[in-house]
Write an enzyme that holds these catalytic residues in place. Structure first.
Site, PDB file in Angstrom:
ATOM      1  CG  ASP A 129      28.037  36.931   5.998  1.00 14.43           C
ATOM      2  OD1 ASP A 129      27.360  37.428   6.960  1.00 14.43           O
ATOM      3  OD2 ASP A 129      27.879  35.885   5.087  1.00 14.43           O
ATOM      4  NE  ARG A 143      10.273  42.192 -11.253  1.00 12.30           N
ATOM      5  CZ  ARG A 143      10.313  42.819 -12.393  1.00 12.30           C
ATOM      6  NH1 ARG A 143      11.109  43.721 -12.575  1.00 12.30           N
ATOM      7  NH2 ARG A 143       9.363  42.752 -13.379  1.00 12.30           N
ATOM      8  CE  LYS A 200      21.337  31.083   8.904  1.00 13.71           C
ATOM      9  NZ  LYS A 200      21.191  31.412   7.600  1.00 13.71           N
ATOM     10  CE1 TYR A 234      25.899  28.168   4.832  1.00 13.47           C
ATOM     11  CE2 TYR A 234      25.487  29.656   3.239  1.00 13.47           C
ATOM     12  CZ  TYR A 234      25.022  28.505   3.578  1.00 13.47           C
ATOM     13  OH  TYR A 234      23.816  27.864   3.248  1.00 13.47           O
TER      14      TYR A 234
HETATM   15  C1  LIG Z   1      27.098  33.588   7.536  1.00 14.46           C
HETATM   16  C2  LIG Z   1      25.962  33.090   6.575  1.00 14.46           C
HETATM   17  N1  LIG Z   1      26.008  33.935   5.472  1.00 14.46           N
HETATM   18  C3  LIG Z   1      24.961  33.733   4.511  1.00 14.46           C
HETATM   19  C4  LIG Z   1      24.270  32.796   4.583  1.00 14.46           C
HETATM   20  C5  LIG Z   1      23.108  32.409   3.580  1.00 14.46           C
HETATM   21  O1  LIG Z   1      21.893  32.864   4.087  1.00 14.46           O
HETATM   22  P1  LIG Z   1      20.368  32.416   3.526  1.00 14.46           P
HETATM   23  O2  LIG Z   1      20.379  30.742   4.197  1.00 14.46           O
HETATM   24  O3  LIG Z   1      19.434  33.085   4.128  1.00 14.46           O
HETATM   25  O4  LIG Z   1      20.458  32.260   2.051  1.00 14.46           O
HETATM   26  C6  LIG Z   1      24.399  32.072   5.607  1.00 14.46           C
HETATM   27  C7  LIG Z   1      23.408  30.510   6.090  1.00 14.46           C
HETATM   28  O5  LIG Z   1      23.474  29.914   6.777  1.00 14.46           O
HETATM   29  C8  LIG Z   1      25.221  32.089   6.631  1.00 14.46           C
HETATM   30  O6  LIG Z   1      25.430  31.450   7.760  1.00 14.46           O
END
Ligand SMILES: Cc1ncc(COP(=O)(O)O)c(C=O)c1O
Length: 385
Positions: free
Chosen positions: A176, A52, A201, A104
């Site tokens: 992000d 961990r 992604k 998101y």
């Molecule tokens: C721009 C963006 N940030 C964060 C996330 C969250 O990621 P995760 O699905 O890996 O938890 C997503 C998920 O679609 C996203 O599109």
């Protein structure tokens, strides 16, 4: 190999943290599926005590992603949301975060329905105008949290302008960078303090594992996040770290194709009689096309377009043969999603309306298939409307 700014991006992706195994010479990083490590005596060990806290496969991925984003360190988590949760867990009760209003959907869900229960405050503004950020900062603001381009409206935020406001007001800027990947956008070079990705992604790129990362520009953030990995435990497993290490080796090559095909698909859609509106920063008529050219080195694979109604969107989506309807993005396969019922369902109808997400909107993540097949598929599906 140490992080070396002299090396090109593709070389760093393939070699930083991905050096051959010193024990065997294996060219790929070994997966260490171990929970613990034998110690030689009390307090005597080889740098690893419990998985961990640290794991050699995870350490290699963290080194690699720090090198790609130009940070001092990276910390990987079990998903993008776990990474975002760790970022705001560095704050304390009474702190305030200024957020973009077009994130998101899972991010405001976490902030409003979980984290705000612990006394943190979040406000949402249109960060595409940098002055709004200046106005949104309060005495207790500790972070500004933006996505650029946004999901799904593809609005941009001027990272250099926002980071200079943040620096002056002594507030950390979190970006992000999931949509662009470090290949097309380098937020730390533009002044960001922390960069977040859903590695699920483009970084992984093959839709075969969830993950998240926070890349830090400052050692004190890296230390706090390492503590959160240990204290809260939402770490990425060695196997999934390895999947991302494998995925990033082809990131540069994939992003080139995503971008090239993205432009072709966007041009096609923008001229299609059934498409009512386009949201793609690569088009000359996108209101922030000039900023896109300045801030990003490509336009990426994410395109949103308007079909006119839920019925039209559904009719079109049901007809697709090559592109697949599904949540997520950034994989080698073309994925199409319906923001109103998928990624942004959590915002509710009112929340979506407030920022301009309609029921007829469709978002496409252009994959790396033969682009003619994608165009033909979209054409036959749109003609069903
Ligand atoms: C721009 C963006 N940030 C964060 C996330 C969250 O990621 P995760 O699905 O890996 O938890 C997503 C998920 O679609 C996203 O599109």
């Amino acid at each position: 190999m140490k992080k070396n700014k002299q090396l090109g991006f593709a070389t760093r992706a393939i070699h930083c943290g991905q050096e051959p195994d010193p024990l065997t010479g294996a060219v790929t990083v070994p997966i260490y599926p171990t929970s613990t490590y034998v110690q030689q005596g009390i307090g005597e060990h080889k740098g690893y005590e419990y998985s961990r806290v640290s794991n050699p496969t995870r350490a290699r991925l963290e080194e690699n992603l720090a090198a790609l984003e130009g940070g001092v360190a990276a910390r990987v988590f079990a998903s993008g949301m776990a990474a975002i949760n760790a970022v705001v867990s560095m704050l304390k009760s009474g702190d305030h975060v200024v957020c973009g209003n077009d994130l998101y959907g899972g991010t405001p869900r976490l902030f409003n329905q979980v984290i705000s229960n612990f006394g943190l405050e979040f406000s949402y503004i249109d960060t595409s105008e940098a002055e709004n950020v200046e106005r949104g900062i309060r005495k207790n603001t500790r972070m500004v949290y933006v996505e650029t381009p946004t999901n799904p409206l593809m609005r941009l935020s001027d990272l250099a302008a926002i980071s200079s406001i943040c620096r002056r007001r002594k507030v950390d800027l979190v970006v992000d960078n999931t949509f662009m990947s470090p290949y097309f956008q380098q937020p730390i070079a533009l002044g960001a303090d922390l960069v977040v990705h859903s590695t699920t992604k483009f970084l992984n790129g093959h839709s075969d594992g969830l993950g998240g990362v926070v890349v830090c520009a400052k050692p004190e953030h890296a230390e706090k996040l390492a503590f959160l990995q240990k204290a809260a435990g939402a770490i990425l497993s060695p196997f999934e770290c390895w999947l991302v290490l494998r995925g990033v080796k082809t990131l540069a090559a994939r992003m080139e194709i995503h971008d090239r095909s993205g432009r072709i698909v966007a041009d096609f859609l923008s001229q299609h009689p059934k498409v009512k509106a386009m949201f793609y920063p690569g088009l000359k008529n996108h209101p922030q096309h000039a900023l896109a050219k300045k801030q990003m080195s490509g336009f990426g694979a994410m395109i949103t377009f308007e079909t006119g109604s839920l019925k039209n969107a559904n009719r079109m989506l049901k007809r697709l043969r090559v592109c697949s309807l599904g949540e997520s993005l950034g994989g080698v396969e073309t994925l199409i999603s319906h923001p109103a019922t998928m990624t942004h369902a959590a915002l509710g109808e009112k929340g979506r309306k407030a920022i301009g997400i309609t029921d007829g909107m469709v978002r496409i993540s252009v994959g790396i298939e033969d682009v003619n097949d994608l165009v033909n598929d979209l054409d036959q599906a749109l003609n069903a409307i």
